[in-house]
Design a protein around this motif. Structure first.
Motif, PDB file in Angstrom:
ATOM      1  N   ASP A 134       1.089  -1.290   0.029  1.00 24.29           N
ATOM      2  CA  ASP A 134       0.079  -0.522  -0.131  1.00 24.29           C
ATOM      3  C   ASP A 134       0.933   1.343  -0.110  1.00 24.29           C
ATOM      4  O   ASP A 134       0.377   2.510  -0.107  1.00 24.29           O
ATOM      5  CB  ASP A 134      -0.780  -0.187   1.040  1.00 24.29           C
ATOM      6  CG  ASP A 134      -1.986  -1.166   1.116  1.00 24.29           C
ATOM      7  OD1 ASP A 134      -2.309  -1.630   2.052  1.00 24.29           O
ATOM      8  OD2 ASP A 134      -2.013  -1.056   0.042  1.00 24.29           O
TER       9      ASP A 134
ATOM     10  N   SER B 216       2.539   4.345  -1.398  1.00 17.32           N
ATOM     11  CA  SER B 216       3.169   5.422  -2.843  1.00 17.32           C
ATOM     12  C   SER B 216       4.414   4.713  -3.360  1.00 17.32           C
ATOM     13  O   SER B 216       4.852   4.101  -2.689  1.00 17.32           O
ATOM     14  CB  SER B 216       2.407   5.929  -2.724  1.00 17.32           C
ATOM     15  OG  SER B 216       3.305   7.248  -1.724  1.00 17.32           O
ATOM     16  N   GLN B 217       4.275   4.925  -4.738  1.00 17.98           N
ATOM     17  CA  GLN B 217       5.050   4.341  -5.547  1.00 17.98           C
ATOM     18  C   GLN B 217       6.476   5.729  -5.321  1.00 17.98           C
ATOM     19  O   GLN B 217       7.374   5.406  -5.161  1.00 17.98           O
ATOM     20  CB  GLN B 217       5.050   4.829  -7.395  1.00 17.98           C
ATOM     21  CG  GLN B 217       4.532   3.380  -8.010  1.00 17.98           C
ATOM     22  CD  GLN B 217       5.608   2.753  -7.894  1.00 17.98           C
ATOM     23  OE1 GLN B 217       5.490   1.561  -7.235  1.00 17.98           O
ATOM     24  NE2 GLN B 217       6.904   3.126  -8.935  1.00 17.98           N
TER      25      GLN B 217
END
Lengths: 605, 597
Positions: free
Chosen positions: A453, A455-456
């Motif tokens: 979960d 974020s990139q």
């Protein structure tokens, strides 16, 4: 609401398994499967065409010898050529299509299997009978596909062959329909014999084979190698090994005799069938019922006809039965309960509460945990200690929500584990498991696998933080490609040491966003000096979280605000380190057992 | 049975012949009969049809037909029972190969240099060779038989053709040559691709086990990596699937094109011999027979030959592997029993010993010096990877290509034979062996020479008592005669801790003067660990011992401590001396002790 009462599903019958297998195939790839059925039919019909073509040809040849037109023969030859070529082509198309669909449907079934595996309760993997089912189910995956294709074969290949052949035979002479009957009789008789005489064709050889491979391993397998050599145990073990081979040979021979004699008898029966057909053909020939062409055609198709009958009755049907038996397990597996529950909201200030928790493993006689009452405040560091088998890991899994209590209640941040849908609970936990997995993937994958979960953009930062916290040195020679190093010799990567693996697994645990972290024996493979550094580091980074450390290395528990001592599934005592030492109970005993070896006042002899 | 240095395709027959000549010859006889049968069948069919035609017009009596009918029936019968008889013979051959050939491979394997065991590539080769040697050879033999059979039947059928239509036979021959070449190329190509694909297959099977297996259940549940791994599995699976399909399609195209071409040539022949039939040069029966013969040839070339070629290729690869295997270095002395005479051990000295594991390029021991004296208890400490276990392996003689000298009682240890080496040391490793034997045998194997003596039972019971295994023995259904482990259906499993004690009992029984224990308490909880230390003090009186641990509390058991750091003995002495020295040992000890203050 999830429960662990192993619902004994009224099992799946073999017929249900067959039906389900076929339905699965058609639901997922209806078009492809229909095409497969069609090509199968074409393939089987091509054999019948060959029979027709042969009859044509032989009739026109004998006509030619008697002065008939050559043109009919030419057409007959062309027809024959076309049917042989047709047979080749349809067989190729059939096979290729079969391979294609087979793998596609197999992939789809694996997907479903993985999906189901992720939904069932973790405890299903922890008790023998259920684990047995899961393993059998996995073996049943290919059997399920084979079942549906067996069924397809029976309907589109064999049935269409025999129907087409019946028409052709009828057109040559209606009496010839009896040939089909004759082809079947020997096979049916031998199958009946097989059932009657060898009701349980047990594989008596399997246990001896296993024994043989155990001895072979003990002599020259990797895990035994250096010890067997050092002990000089070769001759002793080899004697046992050779004896086992002799036993196996005997068993193999006797089982081979049984099954082959049966095969021999059934084949001899078919020969009688052949002779019967030949006599019939000769008779029909002599009464001019059939032409020489008809005779030759039927005669040359006999081999195929009898093979088909044997294949259908002897092989395909028994394969269907065997595969259906294994496919059953897969469908029973699909019927297992899944973990469901309500939504939940987490309130950090509520901490973790355990009220009168009892836990028993399914089908176990003894309770693993009894009457556990415990409250853990936010930001506390708690250590759980005890002897091997006291229940420490079980308790950790209950707190995490991986197991739910048989009786009593566990609340995590206000969410009750039995009532809440698991992902709401798991979201707030991270863990470093005792038997952590050494993923045969890159170092980076080995760390980020714990949390999808994030974020990139934040991934790289988080990895760096995790690595720092766990003291993983990516500059060292152990990681030649840094984060992209593949950690496995299997897939062209490298091997790293046990201590390095342990640090990777700690990094994995730290990477995952969490409010509560559980460490289960996190330093078993790490040297004392490094262990010291690691725990110091840890105390620093775990400031705003709840940490639960399960260990039997008592040195590490100095970090903890509170220590829980488990004995035989119950909380024996708890308190701070000093309180417990002064109490003089079990903790004190364990502590003294370890410290006396570090007591410099005592001098060894 | 002696293993050869080089194996080739003919060995697929020679080796079974060596093991069991009668059955191997029978197999060949059976083959020849089986492959002559189609030829005879063609002739019988021709005869029958011709006579039948004559019978139909009343020119011969029915009795003339009896012979061909009986001949046909007999040939059919032989054809049908071929499989069953083959199975019998194969079983006999496989059994003989198992007890001769497979056992020879096991013996060679057990005598290999230890270096190979720890070298992944070589050990992979060893595993490939030893997996199922008798089956591999049987398949090789089946390939040879298949090919020889194809040649026999081809020659036979071609002869029939040539006798009547000489030029047609030549055409078939001309077409066969490229057919055979295609078959060989496709066979080898498919074999290669399968090897490459097996790697991809292993990879997606691994991912599948992560997604559904027992080992990964905890992490899978908590971390929820289903969404992360599933796409990766799917990609690997689909890649493999597409590659497989490419191979299948190629294969189908090649083999079926070949088959189609041959069918068309049958058509050509059928046309060609029309004229002779019309003019009566060839009988109807012979025409039918010739067409039959031609279509059978097509069957064989297009159907059977490629399969045999693949088997042949597989076996050739196996031959390469097994030839490499046989040429690995070994020493028969490794299989010997330990020396029976009492070992006179006084000193063991390492003099300037340097060693690197083959192929690693990294020196583990860098000119290490130390001496062990009889009757003293030593503790080797140091961080993981410093070289402690390596020293043990050198003492045990597992590796012998080191620089420097190891001297036993002043004599170079390399001059001492293996039997004496084995009698010198008894080692208990962390990954000790859990043998598929009874409890008694698992302990008594420590003194293998006396494992069948009459007093062995009481010795085993004594040792078990010393190490606290009495309760365990009482809990076992057949006491010390209970088989341990799941290798037989009535075997009993012991817990990790119980097995550890069995291993310690094993070393108690050993008469060797030097006893080595490597991290014996890693799995134990504090109380058990302490008990083991205490018991060990008792047991080891009179022994010369080396105790390896990185938990420094155990050094209390030692007379002398050697700190192994970076391949040399960086500090040594008694515990007090080392503490006074204030070096690395002192630092390590203090940091561990500080936990308990």
């Amino acid at each position: 609401m999830r429960t662990f009462k192993s619902k004994t599903n009224k099992g799946v019958t073999a017929i249900e398994a067959i039906v389900n297998s076929v339905i699965f195939g058609f639901k997922n790839h209806p078009f492809l499967l229909s095409v497969c059925a069609f090509t199968s039919m074409m393939h089987s019909v091509s054999y019948v065409m060959i029979t027709l073509a042969n009859r044509n040809l032989f009739d026109s040849i004998s006509g030619l010898a008697n002065g008939n037109e050559i043109i009919t023969t030419i057409w007959a030859i062309i027809f024959m050529g076309a049917s042989y070529v047709g047979c080749q082509l349809t067989s190729a198309v059939d096979t290729v299509f079969f391979m294609y669909i087979h793998r596609k449907v197999l992939g789809r079934l694996y997907e479903k299997f993985h999906d189901k595996s992720s939904r069932i309760a973790a405890i299903d993997f922890d008790y023998p009978s259920r684990l047995d089912l899961i393993e059998k189910a996995k073996n049943g995956i290919s059997s399920t596909i084979d079942t549906s294709f067996s069924w397809l074969n029976i309907v589109s290949f064999f049935t269409s062959y025999f129907i087409a052949m019946s028409f052709v035979l009828h057109s040559i002479s209606p009496v010839l329909l009896i040939c089909i009957f004759i082809a079947f009789v020997p096979v049916i008789i031998s199958q009946w014999l097989r059932l009657k005489i060898f009701v349980k064709l047990e594989d008596e050889c399997a246990p001896i084979r296993r024994k043989m491979s155990h001895y072979e391993n003990a002599i020259c397998g990797k895990q035994y190698f250096k010890e067997t050599r050092a002990l000089g145990a070769f001759k002793f073990l080899n004697k046992l090994y050779i004896k086992t081979i002799q036993d196996l040979n005997e068993k193999q021979w006797s089982s081979e005799k049984k099954s082959n004699l049966l095969l021999l008898y059934s084949r001899l029966l078919t020969v009688i069938g052949y002779i019967a057909v030949i006599i019939l053909l000769v008779f029909l020939l002599s009464t001019k019922e059939i032409t020489i062409g008809g005779f030759a055609a039927v005669f040359s198709s006999l081999y195929v006809m009898f093979s088909m009958a044997e294949h259908f009755f002897g092989i395909e049907l028994s394969l269907l039965a065997q595969n259906a038996a294994k496919a059953k397990n897969l469908f029973e597996f699909f019927r297992l309960e899944e973990c469901i529950g309500n939504q939940g909201s987490y309130y950090n200030e509520l901490g973790i509460e355990l009220h009168n928790v009892y836990f028993t493993y399914p089908n176990a006689k003894k309770e693993a945990l009894r009457g556990i009452n415990l409250n853990i405040a936010p930001n506390e560091i708690v250590a759980i200690v005890g002897e091997n088998g006291a229940g420490k890991s079980t308790l950790a899994k209950l707190i995490m929500g991986i197991y739910t209590p048989s009786e009593g209640m566990i609340k995590v941040g206000g969410m009750e584990t039995k009532l809440t849908s698991p992902q709401y609970i798991y979201r707030h936990f991270s863990a470093v498991f005792q038997s952590f997995i050494r993923y045969q993937m890159t170092l980076s994958d080995n760390i980020i696998i714990s949390d999808n979960d994030i974020s990139q953009d934040s991934i790289d930062d988080n990895i760096m933080q995790a690595i720092k916290g766990a003291d993983v040195n990516i500059q060292s020679n152990s990681f030649p490609s840094g984060l992209n190093t593949i950690l496995s010799r299997e897939f062209d990567g490298v091997d790293i040491s046990g201590g390095e693996w342990q640090r990777v697994s700690i990094a994995r645990g730290l990477y995952r966003t969490h409010d509560i972290i559980i460490l289960d024996e996190p330093t078993a493979s790490i040297d004392p000096l490094e262990e010291f550094r690691l725990y110091e580091n840890f105390a620093h980074i775990s400031k705003n979280k709840i940490s639960i450390i399960v260990t039997h290395r008592l040195g590490a528990v100095k970090l903890a605000d509170r220590i829980i001592v488990l004995d035989n599934g119950q909380i024996e005592e708890f308190g701070t380190h000093n309180e417990l030492v002064n109490r003089g109970g079990l903790y004190s005993k364990m502590y003294n057992a370890q410290t006396k070896w570090y007591d410099t006042a005592k001098i060894s002899e | 049975m002696k293993l050869k240095n080089k194996y080739n395709i003919f060995d697929s027959v020679k080796v079974p012949y060596e093991c069991v000549p009668l059955w191997t010859l029978s197999r060949f006889l059976l083959l020849i009969i089986h492959r002559i049968e189609p030829i005879l069948q063609v002739l019988a069919t021709a005869t029958f049809i011709d006579r039948a035609l004559l019978f139909l017009v009343g020119e011969t009596p029915f009795s003339d037909l009896v012979f061909p009918i009986v001949a046909l029936a007999t040939l059919l019968a032989m054809n049908r029972i071929y499989d069953a008889i083959c199975s019998f013979l194969n079983c006999k051959i496989e059994n003989a190969m198992r007890i001769n050939f497979r056992a020879a491979i096991v013996e060679k394997r057990a005598a290999l240099l230890y270096t190979y065991v720890e070298d992944t590539k070589t050990w992979d080769l060893v595993s490939r060779v030893s997996g199922a040697p008798e089956q591999n050879f049987l398949q090789g033999m089946s390939a040879v038989i298949g090919i020889i059979g194809i040649i026999i039947v081809s020659i036979g059928l071609l002869s029939i053709l040539i006798a009547h239509v000489w030029w047609a036979a030549i055409i078939i021959l001309i077409v066969s040559v490229p057919m055979v070449r295609i078959a060989i190329k496709s066979g080898t190509a498919q074999y290669q691709v399968n090897i490459e694909l097996s790697k991809t297959t292993r990879k997606y099977e691994y991912f599948s086990s992560l997604l559904s297996g027992r080992e990964s259940v905890n992490e899978r549940t908590l971390f929820g990596f289903y969404n992360y791994l599933t796409p990766q599995w799917a990609k690997l699976y689909n890649d493999a699937r597409k590659k497989f399909m490419q191979v299948e399609i190629q294969w189908a195209k090649k083999s079926k094109i070949g088959g189609t071409i041959m069918s068309l040539f049958v058509v050509l022949i059928a046309f060609a011999i029309l004229q002779p039939v019309a003019t009566g040069v060839i009988t109807v029966g012979m025409y039918v027979a010739l067409i039959q013969a031609s279509t059978e040839m097509v069957q064989i070339m297009a159907g059977e030959l490629p399969g045999s070629i693949i088997q042949y290729t597989k076996f050739m690869e196996y031959c390469k592997d097994i030839s490499t295997f046989v040429n690995l270095n070994d020493n028969e002395e490794y299989l010997d029993l330990p020396d029976d005479t009492a070992m006179d051990f006084q000193t063991l000295e390492f003099r300037d010993v340097s060693f690197e594991y083959p192929g690693t390029g990294k020196m583990v021991l860098k000119g290490i010096d130390f001496t062990l004296t009889k009757g003293k208890h030593y503790s080797f400490v140091g961080i993981n990877g410093a070289g402690k276990t390596t020293i043990i392996k050198l003492i045990m003689g597992l590796y012998s290509d080191y620089n420097g000298q190891i001297l036993l009682n002043g004599e170079d240890i390399k001059l001492i034979n293996q039997r004496k080496r084995k009698a010198l040391v008894s080692a208990l490793f962390q990954d000790f062996a859990q043998y598929p034997l009874t409890f008694q045998e698992n302990v008594a194997i420590g003194d293998i020479i006396h494992i069948e003596d009459e007093h062995i039972e009481s010795r085993v019971l004594n040792a078990s008592k010393q190490i606290g295994l009495n309760q365990t023995i009482n809990d076992l259904p057949e006491g010390i005669s209970t088989p341990l482990g799941r290798f037989v259906h009535n075997g009993q499993d012991l817990s990790g801790g119980q097995w550890q004690r069995v291993a310690i009992a094993r070393t108690i029984l050993s008469p060797a003067p030097i006893h080595i224990l490597d991290e014996p308490t890693s799995a134990a909880d504090p109380i058990k660990e302490s008990e083991i230390y205490q018991e060990f003090q008792e047991i080891s009186r009179g022994w010369t011992t080396i105790f390896i641990s990185h938990r420094l509390g155990s050094t209390k058991l030692a007379d002398e401590i050697l700190l192994i750091n970076d391949g040399i003995v960086s500090e040594h002495g008694t515990h007090d001396e080392l503490m006074k020295l204030g070096g690395v040992y002192c630092e390590m000890y203090e940091s561990q002790r500080s936990w308990y203050q």
